[in-house]
Write an enzyme that holds these catalytic residues in place. Structure first.
Site, short mmCIF file in Angstrom:
data_model
loop_
_atom_site.label_atom_id
_atom_site.label_comp_id
_atom_site.label_asym_id
_atom_site.label_seq_id
_atom_site.Cartn_x
_atom_site.Cartn_y
_atom_site.Cartn_z
N ASP A 34 -1.92 -8.98 16.05
CA ASP A 34 -1.45 -9.57 17.30
C ASP A 34 -2.44 -10.59 17.88
O ASP A 34 -2.47 -10.82 19.09
CB ASP A 34 -1.15 -8.48 18.34
CG ASP A 34 -0.22 -8.99 19.44
OD1 ASP A 34 0.63 -9.84 19.12
OD2 ASP A 34 -0.35 -8.55 20.59
N ASP A 35 -3.26 -11.20 17.02
CA ASP A 35 -4.14 -12.27 17.49
C ASP A 35 -3.44 -13.62 17.52
O ASP A 35 -4.01 -14.59 18.01
CB ASP A 35 -5.37 -12.37 16.58
CG ASP A 35 -6.47 -11.39 16.99
OD1 ASP A 35 -6.38 -10.87 18.11
OD2 ASP A 35 -7.39 -11.17 16.20
N LYS A 37 -1.66 -15.11 14.61
CA LYS A 37 -1.69 -15.85 13.35
C LYS A 37 -0.34 -16.50 13.05
O LYS A 37 -0.27 -17.69 12.76
CB LYS A 37 -2.09 -14.91 12.20
CG LYS A 37 -3.45 -14.25 12.39
CD LYS A 37 -3.83 -13.37 11.22
CE LYS A 37 -2.88 -12.19 11.05
NZ LYS A 37 -2.92 -11.27 12.21
N SER A 38 0.71 -15.71 13.11
CA SER A 38 2.04 -16.24 12.79
C SER A 38 2.46 -17.28 13.82
O SER A 38 3.12 -18.28 13.49
CB SER A 38 3.07 -15.11 12.73
OG SER A 38 2.74 -14.17 11.73
N LEU A 469 0.66 21.26 -22.52
CA LEU A 469 0.30 22.02 -21.33
C LEU A 469 -0.65 23.18 -21.67
O LEU A 469 -0.73 23.61 -22.83
CB LEU A 469 1.56 22.57 -20.67
CG LEU A 469 2.53 21.56 -20.06
CD1 LEU A 469 3.83 22.27 -19.68
CD2 LEU A 469 1.91 20.88 -18.85
N SER A 475 -4.56 25.43 -29.14
CA SER A 475 -5.75 25.98 -29.80
C SER A 475 -5.37 26.92 -30.94
O SER A 475 -6.03 26.94 -32.00
CB SER A 475 -6.62 26.73 -28.78
OG SER A 475 -7.13 25.83 -27.80
N SER A 542 -5.37 16.87 -22.30
CA SER A 542 -5.36 15.39 -22.23
C SER A 542 -4.05 14.90 -21.61
O SER A 542 -3.20 14.34 -22.30
CB SER A 542 -5.58 14.78 -23.61
OG SER A 542 -4.80 15.38 -24.61
#
Length: 634
Positions: A34-35, A37-38, A469, A475, A542
């Protein structure tokens, strides 16, 4: 009538010719929310007569409907094009607008003020020559002002206009202007901004926008438009720099012609001058310079050209052509500033693509040295970079590149980071310097190589990568495979996820970043084991495709075998041999795969094992058959 038509055509041709020869200035507007710019950009479009009648009518109607400016035109409505922006009264995306005056053409980027849109602001600033930083005279220098000023300095914009806006709201008081100017200049000095012009302004009323205002008789400087029309364009520095031509395209229309096309990003070149192609270092001379209008004796920064060379040397897309008297450096490891632009964090060790100039290479980043609090400029410890965060880290590329530091040349020192899977741009960065080890550390040639080790063992080295999973049975199957291979006299080694975390990776936890580093280390070890001629079995959850793809790339063609142990999560949870799922459900285990951390299943594994139909023994037999090359894995 024909005479009138000829006059009109002549006028149009003259207008287009004049317009084509005007210089082009790119600038951004930034600052706090709200400075104005637009509103400022809308005012510039309005004053430069760049609005069609229907646009002006729509603006008048929208201004009355919105009613925020007391009957005056609401110029911000010209730029705030998104529905969300109009509803919130803020800028979210980067809005680009074009306008021109008699002296110059302009492209302006209206960038967001909110901190969460830092990436948008960096995007808008990346090609700008000038930054206009707006400050609300009622509020003074704010946190967002400091943030955007720092980002502007980081991107390399050196010409700054500080537009102290909304002075009409403080009765055009000079003491307010002087106080804000002094405070801003003191902050700018800390971040190295020196070329600063401060202008008192009211974008809504038009004070000092296109001409001097009677409301500020105490201000003797130029109005904004006068400054924009006369400020030197930043490209002038690159025009006088060393010659750089990143090769965009190797032009081979027929067998008797080979040219190298691209846009000259700095310096100039003349026919007959000696050149060097980087990173190869091959040299030749320029035989001809061809532009869209034909051959010429010379070309300079900003021109698109095709060069032909006197010698037939290997030149590819992504190479950089330079004069031999001032070539760029070549390296594959760097320190860089990185602006992260993705919702997914930057993870150290994860493989990405890096695009610099016209070259695309593989890249991984180390853990950030620090991230920067852009509000306070404080350096903070960091393990990753999240969306909109800025940090400094080391980068490793999979091949050397030609480069200049970003401070010397934005085109050959700036880069973007691309996600390998989605092809989305996830980051942007600036190269600081090459790491010494990129020149000092080299791969040592060894006479007894992988082939020699493999021949001695009488086997083909492989990496059998089991993924799935927790509780899927990885393993168990990997252990059976190793027993069968051992019985056949094969030389193997099994890297199991739990076992590795007792030693090599005992310093790593289970965050997403740690998981990436966990897999990176294991992939490197597995590759070394294949160099020793071993068949290496890797049993890790992984969960991320990017890391499995990285392991595949490290292993080399034909070495990596991805084995997806496909088990539904409800089945894996029923087995739960270690009680991990129960702990995760109770919230005692964070980042547990399948519960509160994702698992990305392989898309095209070499072997897929359905553990709801295949027994571990059957699965092991299939894997052994595949590894030894005498069976069908499917």
């Amino acid at each position: 009538m024909a005479h009138v038509s000829t006059m009109i055509a002549d006028d149009i041709e003259q207008y287009l010719s004049t317009h084509q020869t005007k210089g082009l200035l790119r600038f951004i507007t930034c600052g706090s929310v709200d400075d104005g710019k637009s509103t400022l950009i809308g005012r510039l479009l309005y004053e430069s007569k760049m609005l069609f009648e229907d646009q002006l009518s729509q603006l008048e109607a929208d201004s009355k409907k919105v009613g925020t400016q007391g009957g005056d035109l609401d110029f911000a409505l010209l730029v705030d094009g998104l529905t969300a922006e109009r509803e919130q009264g803020i800028t979210i995306d980067v809005a680009y607008r074009f306008f021109s005056t008699e002296k110059r053409k302009f492209i302006v980027a209206d960038t967001p003020g909110h901190e969460q849109y830092t990436r948008n602001m960096v995007t808008g600033a990346s090609t700008a020559d000038v930054a206009i930083i707006l400050i609300d005279a009622r509020k003074g220098v704010l946190t967002q002002t400091r943030r955007h000023s720092y980002l502007v300095s980081l991107i390399g914009i050196r010409r700054i206009v500080v537009a102290i806006n909304k002075l009409d709201m403080v009765d055009y008081a000079q003491d307010v202007f002087d106080r804000i100017e002094a405070e801003y200049r003191e902050f700018a000095r800390q971040i190295g901004l020196e070329n600063i012009v401060c202008i008192p302004m009211s974008a809504l009323r038009g004070d000092n926008v296109t001409g001097p205002s009677a409301n500020t008789p105490w201000y003797q400087g130029s109005a904004l438009m006068e400054y924009l029309e006369t400020v030197p364009i930043e490209d002038d520095a690159q025009r006088s720099g060393p010659f750089r031509l990143p090769v965009q395209w190797v032009n081979r229309p027929h067998l008797n012609f080979r040219g190298y096309a691209g846009n000259i990003v700095s310096g100039d070149i003349r026919r007959g001058e000696r050149i060097r192609v980087l990173p190869s270092g091959k040299e030749s001379r320029v035989a001809s310079i061809i532009t869209a209008t034909g051959e010429c004796d010379s070309a300079a920064c900003g021109q698109s050209v095709t060069l032909t060379l006197e010698d037939e040397i290997d030149v590819s897309r992504g190479d950089v052509i330079a004069r031999t008297d001032a070539p760029p450096a070549v390296a594959d490891q760097f320190e860089a500033t990185l602006v992260w632009m993705s919702d997914e964090p930057m993870l150290p060790g994860r493989p990405y693509l890096l695009k610099i100039g016209t070259r695309l290479v593989g890249a991984t980043g180390a853990q950030p040295k620090y991230k920067i609090n852009v509000n306070t400029l404080e350096h903070l410890a960091a393990r990753t970079l999240d969306l909109n965060e800025i940090g400094v880290c080391n980068l490793s590329l999979d091949q050397p590149i030609a480069f200049d530091t970003y401070a010397e040349n934005r085109d050959t020192g700036g880069f973007i980071v691309i996600d390998r899977l989605t092809n989305n741009t996830v980051g942007a960065g600036m190269l600081h310097f090459a790491l010494r080890r990129s020149q000092n550390v080299h791969w040592q040639a060894i006479d007894v190589d992988r082939a020699a080790h493999a021949a001695l063992k009488g086997q083909t080295p492989r990496i059998a990568w089991f993924t799935g999973l927790s509780g899927a049975g990885k393993s168990t199957i990997a252990n059976l495979v190793e027993k069968k291979l051992h019985a056949l006299g094969k030389h193997t080694y099994l890297l199991d996820g739990d076992n590795v975390r007792h030693g090599l990776n005992k310093d790593l936890g289970f965050s997403e970043a740690d998981r990436v580093e966990n897999i990176r280390r294991v992939a490197e070890v597995a590759r070394l084991m294949t160099d020793a001629g071993l068949i290496t079995l890797v049993s890790f959850i992984s969960p991320f495709r990017a890391e499995r793809n990285m392991a595949r790339a490290l292993a080399g063609a034909g070495v990596f075998v991805e084995i997806f142990v496909d088990t539904p999560i409800d089945v894996a949870e029923q087995r739960d041999p270690k009680g991990l799922y129960k702990k995760a459900r109770r919230g005692e285990l964070k980042n547990f795969t399948g519960i509160d951390s994702p698992y990305e299943p392989p898309e095209q594994p070499e072997i897929r094992i359905d553990t709801t139909t295949d027994s571990p023994e059957q699965a092991a037999e299939r894997v052994v058959a595949y590894l030894l090359g005498d069976g069908n894995p499917h």
